[in-house]
Write an enzyme that holds these catalytic residues in place. Structure first.
Site, PDB file in Angstrom:
ATOM      1  N   ALA A  22       0.826  -1.206   0.000  1.00  0.00           N
ATOM      2  CA  ALA A  22       0.000   0.000   0.000  1.00  0.00           C
ATOM      3  C   ALA A  22       0.863   1.261   0.000  1.00  0.00           C
ATOM      4  O   ALA A  22       0.516   2.258  -0.644  1.00  0.00           O
ATOM      5  CB  ALA A  22      -0.943  -0.005   1.202  1.00  0.00           C
ATOM      6  N   GLY A  25       1.856   1.537  -3.528  1.00  0.00           N
ATOM      7  CA  GLY A  25       0.670   1.803  -4.335  1.00  0.00           C
ATOM      8  C   GLY A  25       0.157   3.221  -4.175  1.00  0.00           C
ATOM      9  O   GLY A  25      -0.336   3.827  -5.135  1.00  0.00           O
ATOM     10  N   ASP A  26       0.275   3.780  -2.979  1.00  0.00           N
ATOM     11  CA  ASP A  26      -0.131   5.163  -2.737  1.00  0.00           C
ATOM     12  C   ASP A  26       0.679   6.108  -3.628  1.00  0.00           C
ATOM     13  O   ASP A  26       0.124   7.021  -4.241  1.00  0.00           O
ATOM     14  CB  ASP A  26       0.066   5.506  -1.256  1.00  0.00           C
ATOM     15  CG  ASP A  26      -0.265   6.951  -0.953  1.00  0.00           C
ATOM     16  OD1 ASP A  26      -1.411   7.377  -1.194  1.00  0.00           O
ATOM     17  OD2 ASP A  26       0.641   7.671  -0.473  1.00  0.00           O
ATOM     18  N   ALA A  27       1.976   5.874  -3.718  1.00  0.00           N
ATOM     19  CA  ALA A  27       2.836   6.719  -4.550  1.00  0.00           C
ATOM     20  C   ALA A  27       2.510   6.558  -6.034  1.00  0.00           C
ATOM     21  O   ALA A  27       2.440   7.543  -6.773  1.00  0.00           O
ATOM     22  CB  ALA A  27       4.304   6.382  -4.292  1.00  0.00           C
TER      23      ALA A  27
END
Length: 129
Positions: A22, A25-27
């Site tokens: 995550a 994935g956030d980046a």
């Protein structure tokens, strides 16, 4: 130092902590949204930041998840669920617990797909915003 677009095998990616997936994935999602805004809009950085925050927020990600969840494969759904159900070190102040958990699951999925080199699949899922 790392390199961009370095692929890892599915087993290695799947064995990473869902919170770590995550994090990545956030980046990736943030970059996807920001790039889209820069190419679509001609406005100041402050306006672009406000627009990106609406999409990158837990609420915005939860709305996206509702749209794409029906088209997720079994493998993708399993990664999403691992992220959604993971114990997280923080919580959201501006979203419900369910929205925050779903957004973490979505970010974990994006991080996983990025690591295994499924860039077209990321674009397919996120492009339907």
């Amino acid at each position: 130092m790392s390199e961009f677009f370095k692929r890892v095998d599915k087993v290695k990616a799947a064995n990473l902590s869902p919170v770590t997936l995550a994090f990545l994935g956030d980046a990736v999602y943030s970059l996807f949204v920001r790039e889209g805004l820069v190419l679509e809009k001609d406005c100041s950085a402050g306006v672009l930041q406000k627009l990106s925050c609406e999409k990158v927020s837990a609420r915005g990600q939860n709305l996206l998840l509702e749209k794409i969840q029906p088209v997720l494969t079994e493998e993708e759904l399993a990664v999403f669920k691992r992220g959604r159900n993971a114990k997280k070190p923080t919580r959201s102040k501006s979203a419900s617990v369910a929205e925050y958990n779903n957004s973490t699951g979505l970010e974990a999925l994006i991080g996983y797909l990025y690591l295994i080199g499924e860039y077209e699949r990321i674009a397919e899922l996120l492009g339907g915003e």
